[in-house]
Motif scaffolding. Structure first.
Motif, PDB file in Angstrom:
ATOM      1  N   UNK A 181       0.901  -1.170   0.394  1.00 19.98           N
ATOM      2  CA  UNK A 181      -0.092   0.030  -0.362  1.00 19.98           C
ATOM      3  C   UNK A 181       0.665   1.439   0.216  1.00 19.98           C
ATOM      4  N   UNK A 182       2.674   1.467   1.120  1.00 22.86           N
ATOM      5  CA  UNK A 182       2.894   2.204   0.985  1.00 22.86           C
ATOM      6  C   UNK A 182       3.826   2.839  -0.264  1.00 22.86           C
ATOM      7  N   UNK A 183       4.145   1.435  -1.283  1.00 24.70           N
ATOM      8  CA  UNK A 183       4.808   1.763  -2.123  1.00 24.70           C
ATOM      9  C   UNK A 183       4.242   2.249  -3.153  1.00 24.70           C
ATOM     10  N   UNK A 184       2.703   1.853  -3.666  1.00 26.38           N
ATOM     11  CA  UNK A 184       1.871   2.128  -4.609  1.00 26.38           C
ATOM     12  C   UNK A 184       1.494   3.140  -4.284  1.00 26.38           C
ATOM     13  N   UNK A 185       1.271   4.074  -3.227  1.00 26.73           N
ATOM     14  CA  UNK A 185       1.059   5.218  -2.816  1.00 26.73           C
ATOM     15  C   UNK A 185       1.621   6.063  -3.344  1.00 26.73           C
ATOM     16  N   UNK A 186       3.140   5.896  -2.497  1.00 26.32           N
ATOM     17  CA  UNK A 186       4.730   6.674  -3.217  1.00 26.32           C
ATOM     18  C   UNK A 186       4.803   7.005  -4.952  1.00 26.32           C
ATOM     19  N   UNK A 187       4.530   5.087  -5.402  1.00 26.78           N
ATOM     20  CA  UNK A 187       5.079   5.394  -6.748  1.00 26.78           C
ATOM     21  C   UNK A 187       3.967   5.136  -7.673  1.00 26.78           C
ATOM     22  N   UNK A 188       2.938   5.154  -7.302  1.00 30.37           N
ATOM     23  CA  UNK A 188       1.772   5.314  -8.404  1.00 30.37           C
ATOM     24  C   UNK A 188       1.457   3.866  -9.182  1.00 30.37           C
ATOM     25  N   UNK A 189       1.129   4.487 -10.358  1.00 32.30           N
ATOM     26  CA  UNK A 189       1.080   2.284 -11.018  1.00 32.30           C
ATOM     27  C   UNK A 189       2.276   2.195 -11.962  1.00 32.30           C
ATOM     28  N   UNK A 190       2.783   1.198 -10.951  1.00 34.12           N
ATOM     29  CA  UNK A 190       4.166   0.535 -11.532  1.00 34.12           C
ATOM     30  C   UNK A 190       4.045  -1.318 -11.981  1.00 34.12           C
ATOM     31  N   UNK A 191       5.204  -1.595 -11.970  1.00 37.20           N
ATOM     32  CA  UNK A 191       5.599  -3.037 -12.180  1.00 37.20           C
ATOM     33  C   UNK A 191       5.411  -3.665 -10.757  1.00 37.20           C
ATOM     34  N   UNK A 192       5.528  -5.033 -10.534  1.00 40.65           N
ATOM     35  CA  UNK A 192       5.121  -5.688  -9.619  1.00 40.65           C
ATOM     36  C   UNK A 192       6.444  -5.545  -9.057  1.00 40.65           C
ATOM     37  N   UNK A 193       6.971  -6.312 -10.187  1.00 41.05           N
ATOM     38  CA  UNK A 193       9.042  -5.891  -9.460  1.00 41.05           C
ATOM     39  C   UNK A 193       9.413  -4.301  -9.028  1.00 41.05           C
ATOM     40  N   UNK A 194       8.725  -2.818  -9.229  1.00 37.65           N
ATOM     41  CA  UNK A 194       9.326  -2.039  -8.600  1.00 37.65           C
ATOM     42  C   UNK A 194       8.606  -2.097  -7.045  1.00 37.65           C
ATOM     43  N   UNK A 195       6.954  -2.503  -7.059  1.00 43.69           N
ATOM     44  CA  UNK A 195       6.760  -2.984  -5.649  1.00 43.69           C
ATOM     45  C   UNK A 195       8.220  -3.391  -4.289  1.00 43.69           C
ATOM     46  N   UNK A 196       8.246  -5.116  -4.744  1.00 39.14           N
ATOM     47  CA  UNK A 196       8.984  -5.358  -4.550  1.00 39.14           C
ATOM     48  C   UNK A 196      10.469  -4.597  -4.269  1.00 39.14           C
ATOM     49  N   UNK A 197      10.964  -3.976  -5.035  1.00 38.69           N
ATOM     50  CA  UNK A 197      11.917  -3.141  -4.608  1.00 38.69           C
ATOM     51  C   UNK A 197      11.814  -2.167  -3.863  1.00 38.69           C
ATOM     52  N   UNK A 198      10.760  -1.299  -3.808  1.00 39.69           N
ATOM     53  CA  UNK A 198      10.472  -0.930  -3.280  1.00 39.69           C
ATOM     54  C   UNK A 198      10.126  -1.137  -1.725  1.00 39.69           C
ATOM     55  N   UNK A 199       9.567  -2.014  -1.550  1.00 44.73           N
ATOM     56  CA  UNK A 199       9.110  -2.722  -0.345  1.00 44.73           C
ATOM     57  C   UNK A 199       9.401  -3.500   0.604  1.00 44.73           C
ATOM     58  N   UNK A 200      11.175  -4.346  -0.297  1.00 43.83           N
ATOM     59  CA  UNK A 200      12.152  -5.120   0.652  1.00 43.83           C
ATOM     60  C   UNK A 200      11.085  -6.246   0.431  1.00 43.83           C
ATOM     61  N   UNK A 201       9.845  -7.142  -0.027  1.00 43.36           N
ATOM     62  CA  UNK A 201       9.288  -8.242   0.187  1.00 43.36           C
ATOM     63  C   UNK A 201       9.647  -9.343  -1.101  1.00 43.36           C
ATOM     64  N   UNK A 202      10.084 -10.052  -1.192  1.00 42.43           N
ATOM     65  CA  UNK A 202       9.933 -10.568  -2.625  1.00 42.43           C
ATOM     66  C   UNK A 202       8.804 -11.380  -3.374  1.00 42.43           C
ATOM     67  N   UNK A 203       8.545 -11.306  -4.402  1.00 44.14           N
ATOM     68  CA  UNK A 203       7.609 -11.879  -5.474  1.00 44.14           C
ATOM     69  C   UNK A 203       6.582 -12.462  -4.750  1.00 44.14           C
ATOM     70  N   UNK A 204       6.718 -13.742  -3.814  1.00 48.31           N
ATOM     71  CA  UNK A 204       5.386 -14.405  -2.872  1.00 48.31           C
ATOM     72  C   UNK A 204       5.209 -13.832  -2.489  1.00 48.31           C
ATOM     73  N   UNK A 205       5.451 -12.948  -0.937  1.00 51.23           N
ATOM     74  CA  UNK A 205       5.185 -11.804  -0.403  1.00 51.23           C
ATOM     75  C   UNK A 205       4.176 -10.903  -1.447  1.00 51.23           C
ATOM     76  N   UNK A 206       5.012  -9.935  -2.402  1.00 49.77           N
ATOM     77  CA  UNK A 206       4.379  -8.978  -3.121  1.00 49.77           C
ATOM     78  C   UNK A 206       3.235 -10.194  -3.838  1.00 49.77           C
ATOM     79  N   UNK A 207       2.855 -10.795  -3.917  1.00 46.13           N
ATOM     80  CA  UNK A 207       1.761 -11.750  -4.837  1.00 46.13           C
ATOM     81  C   UNK A 207       0.601 -12.069  -3.468  1.00 46.13           C
ATOM     82  N   UNK A 208       1.170 -12.245  -2.477  1.00 46.32           N
ATOM     83  CA  UNK A 208       0.066 -12.632  -1.675  1.00 46.32           C
ATOM     84  C   UNK A 208      -0.363 -11.615  -1.298  1.00 46.32           C
ATOM     85  N   UNK A 209       0.032 -10.537  -0.658  1.00 47.09           N
ATOM     86  CA  UNK A 209      -0.348  -9.056  -0.701  1.00 47.09           C
ATOM     87  C   UNK A 209      -1.528  -8.362  -1.668  1.00 47.09           C
TER      88      UNK A 209
END
Length: 146
Positions: free
Chosen positions: A40-68
């Motif tokens: 939520x915080x990453x998307x609020x800051x970044x706007x519309x982005x690829x999943x990879x950008x959320x992973x990088x910004x949030x320090x979460x791995x692919x599976x964690x981002x996918x579940x969230x």
């Protein structure tokens, strides 16, 4: 070696307790997990982005981002659309409900942050900020060196 004085251990414990103290706000009041809050915080800051950008910004791995993302999409907090440049990827963006939730949570987590940092003088806060930056840069150097 005294584990209680070992810097990585102390830092991990500090990060854990600060994260859990902050999580009380969004977990108890808004039923968000730590991973969902980070997305939520990453998307609020970044706007519309690829999943990879959320992973990088949030320090979460692919599976964690996918579940969230899956839960947040079901709850109407974010929208996912195919990435036109990557047939297997998605673009993520907050919905109006997601942006509204972010606006409600932010003041509460900022109050927690302020409480933690108000125990330090302005000089101590500045020194802490500098020290964190230096240690992070050195850790990143070690990662690059292998």
């Amino acid at each position: 070696m005294d584990l209680k004085r070992f810097f990585p251990y102390r830092l991990a414990r500090l990060a854990d307790v600060v994260s859990r103290a902050t999580a009380q706000v969004y977990a108890e009041r808004f039923a968000l997990t730590r991973d969902e809050w980070r997305v939520l915080a990453a998307l609020a800051q970044l706007g519309e982005v690829r999943t990879a950008a959320v992973m990088q910004s949030s320090t979460l791995d692919k599976m964690q981002v996918s579940r969230a993302v899956g839960r947040m999409e079901r709850d109407g907090l974010l929208a996912r659309s195919p990435d036109p440049e990557d047939g297997r990827g998605y673009l993520l963006r907050l919905t109006p409900a997601g942006r509204a939730l972010h606006r409600r949570v932010v003041p509460m987590v900022q109050a927690r942050e302020a409480f933690l940092l108000e125990a330090l003088t302005p000089e101590e806060r500045a020194a802490l900020d500098r020290a964190i930056g230096i240690v992070q840069a050195r850790a990143e150097q070690l990662l690059r060196q292998g």
